[in-house]
Design an enzyme around this catalytic site. Structure first.
Site, PDB file in Angstrom:
ATOM      1  N   ASP A   2       0.871  -1.175   0.000  1.00  0.00           N
ATOM      2  CA  ASP A   2       0.000   0.000   0.000  1.00  0.00           C
ATOM      3  C   ASP A   2       0.907   1.223   0.000  1.00  0.00           C
ATOM      4  O   ASP A   2       2.133   1.102   0.182  1.00  0.00           O
ATOM      5  CB  ASP A   2      -0.925  -0.004   1.227  1.00  0.00           C
ATOM      6  CG  ASP A   2      -1.942   1.143   1.196  1.00  0.00           C
ATOM      7  OD1 ASP A   2      -2.232   1.675   0.103  1.00  0.00           O
ATOM      8  OD2 ASP A   2      -2.440   1.522   2.278  1.00  0.00           O
ATOM      9  N   GLY A  35      -3.326   8.960  -3.646  1.00  0.00           N
ATOM     10  CA  GLY A  35      -4.596   9.420  -4.219  1.00  0.00           C
ATOM     11  C   GLY A  35      -4.558  10.808  -4.821  1.00  0.00           C
ATOM     12  O   GLY A  35      -5.452  11.186  -5.578  1.00  0.00           O
ATOM     13  N   CYS A  65      -4.483  -1.621  -1.815  1.00  0.00           N
ATOM     14  CA  CYS A  65      -4.715  -0.193  -1.969  1.00  0.00           C
ATOM     15  C   CYS A  65      -5.645  -0.019  -3.172  1.00  0.00           C
ATOM     16  O   CYS A  65      -5.318  -0.476  -4.277  1.00  0.00           O
ATOM     17  CB  CYS A  65      -3.373   0.488  -2.225  1.00  0.00           C
ATOM     18  SG  CYS A  65      -3.467   2.225  -2.651  1.00  0.00           S
ATOM     19  N   ASN A  66      -6.794   0.598  -2.934  1.00  0.00           N
ATOM     20  CA  ASN A  66      -7.739   0.808  -4.041  1.00  0.00           C
ATOM     21  C   ASN A  66      -7.132   1.711  -5.107  1.00  0.00           C
ATOM     22  O   ASN A  66      -7.352   1.515  -6.299  1.00  0.00           O
ATOM     23  CB  ASN A  66      -9.013   1.473  -3.523  1.00  0.00           C
ATOM     24  CG  ASN A  66      -9.805   0.580  -2.592  1.00  0.00           C
ATOM     25  OD1 ASN A  66     -10.795   0.000  -2.989  1.00  0.00           O
ATOM     26  ND2 ASN A  66      -9.378   0.457  -1.349  1.00  0.00           N
ATOM     27  N   THR A  67      -6.384   2.706  -4.653  1.00  0.00           N
ATOM     28  CA  THR A  67      -5.820   3.693  -5.578  1.00  0.00           C
ATOM     29  C   THR A  67      -4.801   3.033  -6.499  1.00  0.00           C
ATOM     30  O   THR A  67      -4.839   3.204  -7.721  1.00  0.00           O
ATOM     31  CB  THR A  67      -5.145   4.820  -4.761  1.00  0.00           C
ATOM     32  OG1 THR A  67      -6.090   5.319  -3.823  1.00  0.00           O
ATOM     33  CG2 THR A  67      -4.666   5.929  -5.659  1.00  0.00           C
ATOM     34  N   CYS A 176     -11.102   2.900   0.340  1.00  0.00           N
ATOM     35  CA  CYS A 176      -9.686   3.185   0.576  1.00  0.00           C
ATOM     36  C   CYS A 176      -9.304   2.402   1.828  1.00  0.00           C
ATOM     37  O   CYS A 176     -10.013   2.477   2.837  1.00  0.00           O
ATOM     38  CB  CYS A 176      -9.484   4.680   0.804  1.00  0.00           C
ATOM     39  SG  CYS A 176      -7.837   5.122   1.405  1.00  0.00           S
TER      40      CYS A 176
HETATM   41  N1  DGL Z   1      -4.803   3.215   0.950  1.00  0.00           N
HETATM   42  C1  DGL Z   1      -4.980   3.753  -0.344  1.00  0.00           C
HETATM   43  C2  DGL Z   1      -6.275   3.259  -0.978  1.00  0.00           C
HETATM   44  O1  DGL Z   1      -6.792   2.232  -0.616  1.00  0.00           O
HETATM   45  C3  DGL Z   1      -4.887   5.236  -0.572  1.00  0.00           C
HETATM   46  C4  DGL Z   1      -4.045   6.101   0.270  1.00  0.00           C
HETATM   47  C5  DGL Z   1      -3.324   7.195  -0.484  1.00  0.00           C
HETATM   48  O2  DGL Z   1      -3.957   8.113  -1.032  1.00  0.00           O
HETATM   49  O3  DGL Z   1      -2.100   7.096  -0.494  1.00  0.00           O
HETATM   50  O4  DGL Z   1      -6.772   3.865  -1.893  1.00  0.00           O
END
Ligand code: DGL
Length: 272
Positions: A2, A35, A65-67, A176
């Protein structure tokens, strides 16, 4: 992997479900928040970490990490075709299946909302729904800072979620991984009947299935070994974050360094 501590919410579920597997957690706190970066940037950074971990011999890679998943998963699968990947995406599907009033809230990063995968999810699952979205970079930073929470933190989260509260969304998707660590603040900001969807347990189950399917699962008699934690950021702050969020101090902690912007990572100092 992540950008920061968010993926620990996925890691703890994997550790719980698959205690015999060896886990390496790598995060890129020096470049956080992902993000707010361009999709190209996120792709380049995610690829750098993935390349490093593949070099370390991992057998399966979770983009926790979704991003990073939204920006890079497709590219990673093409670049490393032998490697099984598990990525994250906002849980619109379960939200759409469970909603009773057809009102869904999604909180994620700006990059996640901008990406193609999110647009596809919306197309597939959100027809006939009212979907309330809010990019929340400030919540990523709040989760990184961590507890103890004060009244201002509660107020900030309540302000961010005010529109969704007013709209009475009955499903709130945590899009997120960082936001799982803000659960008490999010719960306090939403009506009690709003279901809050954290995909981490489902991701852990997906990892288990994929390991079985690829005949990669560790033997059940394998003795558990401590998680290896790595960050490109500060070691001492990361140590404290892990201890606070997971309830035990890391036994194996290491700093990673970018060789040069965008290229592979090198191990550097390690601390025990
Ligand atoms: N944890 C990340 C996600 O799931 C995003 C965090 C970031 O913006 O760095 O999107």
């Amino acid at each position: 992997m992540d950008s920061g501590i968010g993926g620990l919410s996925v890691l703890r579920q994997i550790e719980h479900l698959l205690p015999h597997e060896r886990l390496i957690y790598a995060c890129d706190q020096i470049h956080l928040p992902y993000g707010e970066r361009s999709l190209e940037d996120i792709q380049r950074l995610t690829e750098g970490i993935t390349r490093y971990l593949i070099g370390r011999g991992v057998k399966l890679m979770v983009i926790a990490c979704n991003t990073a998943s939204g920006a890079a998963l497709h590219h990673l699968r093409q670049t490393f075709p032998q490697m099984p990947f598990v990525g994250l995406e906002p849980a619109l599907k379960p939200a759409a299946e469970q909603t009773r009033n057809y009102k869904i809230g999604v909180i994620a990063t700006a990059a996640t909302f901008r990406g193609q995968p999110y647009a596809r999810l919306m197309e597939k699952y959100a027809a006939g729904m009212e979907v309330f979205t809010r990019p929340c970079p400030e919540l990523v930073l709040l989760a990184e800072r961590g507890a103890p929470w004060n009244a201002d933190d509660y107020r900030q989260v309540a302000d961010i979620l005010a529109e969704m509260h007013q709209a009475q969304v009955d499903q709130l998707v945590l899009g997120c991984t960082h936001f799982a660590f803000l659960l008490p603040l999010i719960q306090a900001a939403m009506p009690a009947q709003t279901a809050i969807i954290d995909p981490a347990p489902a991701v852990a189950r997906r990892v288990a299935t994929l390991l079985q399917d690829h005949a990669l699962a560790a033997p059940l008699h394998a003795s558990p070994s401590p998680v290896e934690y790595m960050t490109t950021g500060g070691l001492e702050s990361f140590r404290l974050q892990i201890s606070t969020l997971l309830g035990s101090a890391p036994q194996h902690l290491q700093r990673l360094q970018w060789q040069k912007e965008g290229s592979m990572l090198l191990d550097s100092e390690s601390a025990r």
